[in-house]
Design an enzyme around this catalytic site. Structure first.
Site, PDB file in Angstrom:
ATOM      1  CB  THR A   1      -0.925   0.029   1.239  1.00  0.00           C
ATOM      2  OG1 THR A   1      -0.110  -0.166   2.402  1.00  0.00           O
ATOM      3  CG2 THR A   1      -1.972  -1.068   1.167  1.00  0.00           C
TER       4      THR A   1
ATOM      5  CB  ALA B   1       6.373  -3.842   5.209  1.00  0.00           C
ATOM      6  CB  ALA B   2      10.067   0.122   6.329  1.00  0.00           C
ATOM      7  CD  GLN B   3       8.638   5.108  10.999  1.00  0.00           C
ATOM      8  OE1 GLN B   3       8.099   5.758  10.072  1.00  0.00           O
ATOM      9  NE2 GLN B   3       9.776   5.481  11.511  1.00  0.00           N
ATOM     10  CB  SER B   4       9.378   4.304   5.188  1.00  0.00           C
ATOM     11  OG  SER B   4       8.275   5.155   4.987  1.00  0.00           O
TER      12      SER B   4
ATOM     13  CB  SER C   1      17.524   3.162   3.204  1.00  0.00           C
ATOM     14  OG  SER C   1      17.596   4.567   3.242  1.00  0.00           O
TER      15      SER C   1
ATOM     16  CD  GLU D   1      18.173   9.014   5.322  1.00  0.00           C
ATOM     17  OE1 GLU D   1      18.642   9.311   6.426  1.00  0.00           O
ATOM     18  OE2 GLU D   1      17.965   9.855   4.441  1.00  0.00           O
TER      19      GLU D   1
ATOM     20  CE1 TYR E   1      13.452   3.861   7.009  1.00  0.00           C
ATOM     21  CE2 TYR E   1      15.456   5.027   6.379  1.00  0.00           C
ATOM     22  CZ  TYR E   1      14.361   4.249   6.044  1.00  0.00           C
ATOM     23  OH  TYR E   1      14.193   3.850   4.733  1.00  0.00           O
TER      24      TYR E   1
ATOM     25  CG  HIS F   1      12.778   5.700  -4.677  1.00  0.00           C
ATOM     26  ND1 HIS F   1      13.782   5.227  -3.872  1.00  0.00           N
ATOM     27  CD2 HIS F   1      11.699   4.929  -4.430  1.00  0.00           C
ATOM     28  CE1 HIS F   1      13.353   4.193  -3.177  1.00  0.00           C
ATOM     29  NE2 HIS F   1      12.073   3.992  -3.491  1.00  0.00           N
TER      30      HIS F   1
HETATM   31  P1  NDP Z   1       6.000   3.881   2.386  1.00  0.00           P
HETATM   32  O1  NDP Z   1       6.125   4.508   3.732  1.00  0.00           O
HETATM   33  O2  NDP Z   1       5.231   4.600   1.324  1.00  0.00           O
HETATM   34  O3  NDP Z   1       5.316   2.428   2.567  1.00  0.00           O
HETATM   35  C1  NDP Z   1       5.596   1.638   3.668  1.00  0.00           C
HETATM   36  C2  NDP Z   1       4.704   0.404   3.607  1.00  0.00           C
HETATM   37  O4  NDP Z   1       4.986  -0.448   4.719  1.00  0.00           O
HETATM   38  C3  NDP Z   1       3.199   0.702   3.665  1.00  0.00           C
HETATM   39  O5  NDP Z   1       2.531  -0.174   2.787  1.00  0.00           O
HETATM   40  C4  NDP Z   1       2.856   0.351   5.109  1.00  0.00           C
HETATM   41  O6  NDP Z   1       1.522  -0.021   5.290  1.00  0.00           O
HETATM   42  C5  NDP Z   1       3.753  -0.858   5.296  1.00  0.00           C
HETATM   43  N1  NDP Z   1       3.957  -1.240   6.678  1.00  0.00           N
HETATM   44  C6  NDP Z   1       4.442  -0.482   7.690  1.00  0.00           C
HETATM   45  N2  NDP Z   1       4.488  -1.196   8.816  1.00  0.00           N
HETATM   46  C7  NDP Z   1       4.024  -2.444   8.521  1.00  0.00           C
HETATM   47  C8  NDP Z   1       3.832  -3.632   9.258  1.00  0.00           C
HETATM   48  N3  NDP Z   1       4.139  -3.697  10.562  1.00  0.00           N
HETATM   49  N4  NDP Z   1       3.348  -4.733   8.635  1.00  0.00           N
HETATM   50  C9  NDP Z   1       3.052  -4.682   7.320  1.00  0.00           C
HETATM   51  N5  NDP Z   1       3.195  -3.579   6.554  1.00  0.00           N
HETATM   52  C10 NDP Z   1       3.680  -2.469   7.157  1.00  0.00           C
HETATM   53  O7  NDP Z   1       7.476   3.552   1.880  1.00  0.00           O
HETATM   54  P2  NDP Z   1       8.080   3.575   0.380  1.00  0.00           P
HETATM   55  O8  NDP Z   1       7.153   2.868  -0.518  1.00  0.00           O
HETATM   56  O9  NDP Z   1       8.537   4.952   0.061  1.00  0.00           O
HETATM   57  O10 NDP Z   1       9.403   2.722   0.584  1.00  0.00           O
HETATM   58  C11 NDP Z   1       9.398   1.294   0.442  1.00  0.00           C
HETATM   59  C12 NDP Z   1      10.573   0.717   1.221  1.00  0.00           C
HETATM   60  O11 NDP Z   1      11.798   1.236   0.691  1.00  0.00           O
HETATM   61  C13 NDP Z   1      10.589   1.055   2.709  1.00  0.00           C
HETATM   62  O12 NDP Z   1      11.169  -0.049   3.375  1.00  0.00           O
HETATM   63  C14 NDP Z   1      11.514   2.252   2.782  1.00  0.00           C
HETATM   64  O13 NDP Z   1      12.088   2.380   4.071  1.00  0.00           O
HETATM   65  C15 NDP Z   1      12.532   1.876   1.724  1.00  0.00           C
HETATM   66  N6  NDP Z   1      13.223   2.994   1.097  1.00  0.00           N
HETATM   67  C16 NDP Z   1      12.514   4.001   0.536  1.00  0.00           C
HETATM   68  C17 NDP Z   1      13.149   5.043  -0.082  1.00  0.00           C
HETATM   69  C18 NDP Z   1      12.396   6.150  -0.746  1.00  0.00           C
HETATM   70  O14 NDP Z   1      13.028   7.140  -1.124  1.00  0.00           O
HETATM   71  N7  NDP Z   1      11.088   6.014  -0.945  1.00  0.00           N
HETATM   72  C19 NDP Z   1      14.630   5.099  -0.147  1.00  0.00           C
HETATM   73  C20 NDP Z   1      15.276   3.920   0.395  1.00  0.00           C
HETATM   74  C21 NDP Z   1      14.586   2.924   1.014  1.00  0.00           C
HETATM   75  P3  NDP Z   1       0.370   1.091   5.626  1.00  0.00           P
HETATM   76  O15 NDP Z   1      -0.093   1.609   4.281  1.00  0.00           O
HETATM   77  O16 NDP Z   1      -0.649   0.271   6.333  1.00  0.00           O
HETATM   78  O17 NDP Z   1       1.011   2.165   6.471  1.00  0.00           O
HETATM   79  P1  GDP Z   2      14.828  11.311   4.126  1.00  0.00           P
HETATM   80  O1  GDP Z   2      16.051  11.553   3.305  1.00  0.00           O
HETATM   81  O2  GDP Z   2      14.355   9.874   4.073  1.00  0.00           O
HETATM   82  O3  GDP Z   2      14.934  11.792   5.531  1.00  0.00           O
HETATM   83  O4  GDP Z   2      13.653  12.092   3.374  1.00  0.00           O
HETATM   84  P2  GDP Z   2      12.831  13.421   3.745  1.00  0.00           P
HETATM   85  O5  GDP Z   2      12.135  13.819   2.496  1.00  0.00           O
HETATM   86  O6  GDP Z   2      11.978  13.205   4.963  1.00  0.00           O
HETATM   87  O7  GDP Z   2      13.956  14.480   4.125  1.00  0.00           O
HETATM   88  C1  GDP Z   2      14.942  14.864   3.209  1.00  0.00           C
HETATM   89  C2  GDP Z   2      15.693  16.062   3.746  1.00  0.00           C
HETATM   90  O8  GDP Z   2      14.823  17.201   3.746  1.00  0.00           O
HETATM   91  C3  GDP Z   2      16.217  15.915   5.174  1.00  0.00           C
HETATM   92  O9  GDP Z   2      17.549  16.366   5.213  1.00  0.00           O
HETATM   93  C4  GDP Z   2      15.329  16.865   5.986  1.00  0.00           C
HETATM   94  O10 GDP Z   2      15.978  17.463   7.120  1.00  0.00           O
HETATM   95  C5  GDP Z   2      15.034  17.932   4.935  1.00  0.00           C
HETATM   96  N1  GDP Z   2      13.836  18.720   5.247  1.00  0.00           N
HETATM   97  C6  GDP Z   2      13.789  20.080   5.328  1.00  0.00           C
HETATM   98  N2  GDP Z   2      12.545  20.467   5.663  1.00  0.00           N
HETATM   99  C7  GDP Z   2      11.798  19.350   5.786  1.00  0.00           C
HETATM  100  C8  GDP Z   2      10.421  19.130   6.115  1.00  0.00           C
HETATM  101  O11 GDP Z   2       9.658  20.043   6.372  1.00  0.00           O
HETATM  102  N3  GDP Z   2       9.992  17.830   6.118  1.00  0.00           N
HETATM  103  C9  GDP Z   2      10.835  16.785   5.826  1.00  0.00           C
HETATM  104  N4  GDP Z   2      10.333  15.531   5.822  1.00  0.00           N
HETATM  105  N5  GDP Z   2      12.141  16.979   5.549  1.00  0.00           N
HETATM  106  C10 GDP Z   2      12.618  18.239   5.523  1.00  0.00           C
END
Ligand code: NDP
Ligand code: GDP
Length: 327
Positions: free
Chosen positions: A10, A83-86, A127, A129, A151, A181
């Site tokens: 999701t 899935a993650a607390q992202s 990641s 990060e 994280y 991304h």
């Molecule tokens: P999102 O935060 O958009 O999605 C996270 C997903 O994990 C959601 O579907 C959420 O469900 C689900 N989830 C969270 N906790 C649980 C749980 N306990 N059990 C099952 N499902 C759970 O993340 P992204 O799509 O952006 O990222 C995908 C992955 O890639 C993540 O692991 C993220 O940390 C990693 N990542 C992302 C990057 C980015 O730039 N986007 C960069 C590098 C790594 P729900 O909808 O119910 O909240």
């Molecule tokens: P991250 O790289 O996974 O932490 O992605 P974010 O989009 O949350 O943050 C990217 C960068 O933007 C980090 O260095 C933040 O400190 C910076 N940033 C500046 N202002 C904001 C804000 O209002 N919200 C978020 N989420 N990030 C911010």
């Protein structure tokens, strides 16, 4: 027909990946955690028009019994653990939960495949990060890690557990070290989407200001649609491995604002205000990736420029506000 299981279906990446794999003829099964807001939880899948094409199974990544049950029932050819607390900022408020989901979670997937003795290939979402306080100006698979948030520390554990299960038990487990991304489906709390949503609201007269934190941080931003392609490519390799996925271009938050406001004829300096509440206890100042290994081994390259990404996101947010859509 191949079957895949996506945890995090999701989320942003889960939705784009599901669309990609449906297009390739996969049966797509997603792990869906129970929510009191089930009417809104599938908004990204609906936005892409695929909600009715995926199978959603009730479970939680932290609950090994549900992971085992689903993996046993589905016997997926490929598992994508997304899935993650992202959200980095929330990880200081919820460090233990972040450790459980983002760190330990993947071990439930790895254990399920090991215990059930399945040949499933596993992709794990690592990641950039993890590079945190960068040890080299441009980061590749060889760059040492230095996590700067709960994280990132949790991701580092999950990353090494994926490598460890590959080396210890011969699992086909790959880890994608993806740089940031984005897309119109990015969570609203992340800075890019917060900016494009802010631009849309200001342009439509729904708001005047956009409060942000550190404008000088730099990120290497690509389009999520390109990045899920790389995830799939990794699992098509005979030998599992780890890959950096990045564009090789880094841009400040300030310049992202300049581009996004500029697209609708506004000057970001007239609207962006600094709110210290958005500063972080420890910052990742700059990320800048080197994806040459992925280019050479997978043939992967980004196709969407930052300028095009910004325009797509701003336009999508304007449409959402005009039509009063939710996603
Ligand atoms: P999102 O935060 O958009 O999605 C996270 C997903 O994990 C959601 O579907 C959420 O469900 C689900 N989830 C969270 N906790 C649980 C749980 N306990 N059990 C099952 N499902 C759970 O993340 P992204 O799509 O952006 O990222 C995908 C992955 O890639 C993540 O692991 C993220 O940390 C990693 N990542 C992302 C990057 C980015 O730039 N986007 C960069 C590098 C790594 P729900 O909808 O119910 O909240
Ligand atoms: P991250 O790289 O996974 O932490 O992605 P974010 O989009 O949350 O943050 C990217 C960068 O933007 C980090 O260095 C933040 O400190 C910076 N940033 C500046 N202002 C904001 C804000 O209002 N919200 C978020 N989420 N990030 C911010």
């Amino acid at each position: 027909m191949k079957t895949c299981l996506i945890t995090g279906i999701t989320g942003q990446d889960g939705a784009y990946l599901a669309k990609l794999l449906l297009g390739k003829g996969y049966r797509v099964v997603g792990l869906l955690r129970r929510s009191a807001s089930s009417d809104v939880i599938g908004e990204r899948l609906r936005w892409l028009g695929i909600y009715d094409d995926v199978e959603l199974m009730d479970g939680d990544l932290t609950d090994i019994s549900s992971v085992l049950r689903i993996v046993q029932a589905v016997k997926p050819d490929e598992i994508y653990n997304l899935a993650a607390q992202s959200f980095v900022a929330s990880s200081w408020n919820q460090p233990l939960l972040t450790g459980q989901v983002t760190g330990l979670g993947v071990v439930n997937v790895l254990e399920a495949v090991r215990l059930l003795e399945l040949p499933s290939r596993i992709y794990h979402a690592s990641s950039s990060e993890m590079f945190g306080l960068i040890q080299h100006p441009i980061q590749s698979e060889k760059t040492p890690f230095y996590p700067r948030s709960p994280y990132a520390a949790a991701k580092l554990y999950a990353h090494w557990m994926t490598v460890n299960y590959r080396e210890s038990f011969g699992l086909h487990a790959s880890s994608g070290i993806l740089f940031n991304h984005e897309s119109p489906l990015r969570g609203i709390e992340f800075v890019t989407r917060k900016i494009t949503d802010g631009v849309a609201r200001i342009k439509l007269g729904l708001a005047k200001e956009l409060p942000l934190g550190n404008l000088e941080a730099k990120r290497d931003w690509g389009h999520a649609r390109d990045y899920v392609q790389a995830m799939w490519m990794m699992l098509q390799q005979d030998v599992p491995d780890d890959y950096v996925i990045a564009t090789g271009r880094t841009t400040s938050i300030r310049d992202f604002c300049r581009l996004a406001f500029g697209h609708v004829g506004l000057n970001y300096e007239d609207h962006v205000v600094t709110d210290p509440k958005f500063f972080r206890p420890a910052e990742v100042d700059v990320l800048h990736g080197d994806a040459s290994k992925a280019k050479k081994a997978l043939g992967w390259e980004p196709t969407v420029s930052l300028e095009k990404l910004v325009i797509e996101m701003v336009e999508a947010d304007i449409t959402r506000h005009q039509l009063k859509l939710r996603a």
